[in-house]
Design a protein around this motif. Sequence first.
Motif, PDB file in Angstrom:
ATOM      1  N   VAL A 172       0.869  -1.168   0.000  1.00 40.78           N
ATOM      2  CA  VAL A 172       0.000   0.000   0.000  1.00 40.78           C
ATOM      3  C   VAL A 172       0.909   1.222   0.000  1.00 40.78           C
ATOM      4  CG1 VAL A 172      -1.745   1.309   1.273  1.00 40.78           C
ATOM      5  CG2 VAL A 172      -1.830  -1.194   1.261  1.00 40.78           C
ATOM      6  N   ASP A 184      -0.998  -4.077  -5.770  1.00 39.89           N
ATOM      7  CA  ASP A 184      -0.661  -2.967  -4.882  1.00 39.89           C
ATOM      8  C   ASP A 184      -1.826  -1.989  -4.834  1.00 39.89           C
ATOM      9  OD1 ASP A 184       1.847  -4.063  -4.507  1.00 39.89           O
ATOM     10  OD2 ASP A 184       2.903  -2.588  -5.735  1.00 39.89           O
ATOM     11  N   THR A 185      -1.896  -1.253  -3.750  1.00 31.75           N
ATOM     12  CA  THR A 185      -2.939  -0.250  -3.574  1.00 31.75           C
ATOM     13  C   THR A 185      -2.291   1.116  -3.431  1.00 31.75           C
ATOM     14  OG1 THR A 185      -4.417  -1.833  -2.486  1.00 31.75           O
ATOM     15  CG2 THR A 185      -4.854   0.502  -2.075  1.00 31.75           C
ATOM     16  N   LEU A 192      -3.113   4.946  -2.180  1.00 32.24           N
ATOM     17  CA  LEU A 192      -4.052   5.660  -1.325  1.00 32.24           C
ATOM     18  C   LEU A 192      -3.865   7.150  -1.535  1.00 32.24           C
ATOM     19  CD1 LEU A 192      -6.109   5.788   1.008  1.00 32.24           C
ATOM     20  CD2 LEU A 192      -4.159   5.643   2.586  1.00 32.24           C
ATOM     21  N   SER A 224      -8.783   4.647  -1.955  1.00 29.04           N
ATOM     22  CA  SER A 224      -7.879   3.506  -2.138  1.00 29.04           C
ATOM     23  C   SER A 224      -8.163   2.886  -3.491  1.00 29.04           C
ATOM     24  CB  SER A 224      -8.122   2.450  -1.060  1.00 29.04           C
ATOM     25  OG  SER A 224      -7.712   2.925   0.186  1.00 29.04           O
ATOM     26  N   ILE A 225      -7.125   2.752  -4.288  1.00 31.32           N
ATOM     27  CA  ILE A 225      -7.274   2.198  -5.632  1.00 31.32           C
ATOM     28  C   ILE A 225      -6.300   1.041  -5.781  1.00 31.32           C
ATOM     29  CG2 ILE A 225      -7.135   2.672  -8.098  1.00 31.32           C
ATOM     30  CD1 ILE A 225      -7.717   5.663  -7.307  1.00 31.32           C
ATOM     31  N   THR A 226      -6.827  -0.153  -6.032  1.00 29.67           N
ATOM     32  CA  THR A 226      -5.988  -1.323  -6.231  1.00 29.67           C
ATOM     33  C   THR A 226      -5.648  -1.433  -7.713  1.00 29.67           C
ATOM     34  OG1 THR A 226      -6.977  -2.462  -4.357  1.00 29.67           O
ATOM     35  CG2 THR A 226      -5.830  -3.830  -5.968  1.00 29.67           C
ATOM     36  N   THR A 237      -4.869  -3.342 -10.858  1.00 30.01           N
ATOM     37  CA  THR A 237      -5.235  -4.703 -11.264  1.00 30.01           C
ATOM     38  C   THR A 237      -4.547  -5.200 -12.523  1.00 30.01           C
ATOM     39  OG1 THR A 237      -7.155  -3.900 -12.470  1.00 30.01           O
ATOM     40  CG2 THR A 237      -7.497  -4.547 -10.153  1.00 30.01           C
ATOM     41  N   SER A 282      -5.326  -9.191  -3.160  1.00 33.12           N
ATOM     42  CA  SER A 282      -6.145  -8.288  -2.379  1.00 33.12           C
ATOM     43  C   SER A 282      -6.259  -8.832  -0.972  1.00 33.12           C
ATOM     44  CB  SER A 282      -7.531  -8.165  -2.996  1.00 33.12           C
ATOM     45  OG  SER A 282      -8.335  -7.322  -2.223  1.00 33.12           O
ATOM     46  N   PRO A 309     -11.040  -1.010  -1.565  1.00 29.39           N
ATOM     47  CA  PRO A 309     -10.442  -0.187  -2.613  1.00 29.39           C
ATOM     48  C   PRO A 309     -11.132  -0.367  -3.950  1.00 29.39           C
ATOM     49  CG  PRO A 309      -9.009  -2.024  -2.044  1.00 29.39           C
ATOM     50  CD  PRO A 309     -10.169  -2.053  -1.095  1.00 29.39           C
ATOM     51  N   THR A 310     -11.064   0.665  -4.747  1.00 30.19           N
ATOM     52  CA  THR A 310     -11.574   0.617  -6.102  1.00 30.19           C
ATOM     53  C   THR A 310     -10.511  -0.024  -6.976  1.00 30.19           C
ATOM     54  OG1 THR A 310     -12.745   2.674  -5.697  1.00 30.19           O
ATOM     55  CG2 THR A 310     -12.411   2.041  -8.002  1.00 30.19           C
ATOM     56  N   THR A 311     -10.908  -0.923  -7.857  1.00 36.19           N
ATOM     57  CA  THR A 311      -9.927  -1.519  -8.759  1.00 36.19           C
ATOM     58  C   THR A 311     -10.115  -0.926 -10.141  1.00 36.19           C
ATOM     59  OG1 THR A 311     -11.399  -3.362  -9.237  1.00 36.19           O
ATOM     60  CG2 THR A 311      -9.803  -3.678  -7.475  1.00 36.19           C
TER      61      THR A 311
END
Length: 186
Positions: free
Chosen positions: A23, A53-54, A56, A92-94, A96, A131, A142-144
């Motif tokens: 993160v 990974d995320t 933030l 939070s954005i993962t 993908t 995740s 988190p948003t992917t």
Amino acid sequence: MAARIMAALACILVMLRLSEAAVYKVGDSAGWTTIANVDYKLWASTKTFHIGDTVLFEYNPQFHNVMRVTHPMYRSCNTSKPISTFTTGNDSITLTNHGHHFFFCGVPGHCLAGQKLDLNVLLPASSTPLSDPPTSSSPPPPTTIPAAGVPGPSPSHAASPPSVMATRIIAVVALLVSLAFTNFAS
């Protein structure tokens, strides 16, 4: 006995896989802002981003937002048709998939002032996104998002900082290996 060793090895592999995700707080302690004069290009160049990974984005939602955009929009700070817009102040954005992910603040003048970010996610070692499950005290999931799928600057090869999770996993792995060998010797 062999079944115990195989089970321990399977646990080790799962834990190592989970420990790969990191993160990153965009801008570190400064966050997502124009006030601190953060060089987001420099910030991103010191990180190595991987699938799972995320990132933030922490900011004051009264003064900022986060827009995910295409490469041409990123270059020109064009806010007309973002791919997505985030406005919570704790986004939070993962990541993908591999490739470049382009973000900027859509408040007039902020992108031109440097509040923009190009994250390059390296090719995956495997194709399964990572995740961590949310906990009751964690922020919303988190948003992917997929990568923008356009070329950009060369990837950073800087090492990611070690994580607490990786340290814990190493300790668990050492314990499992020690138990496996103790049982094997008996």
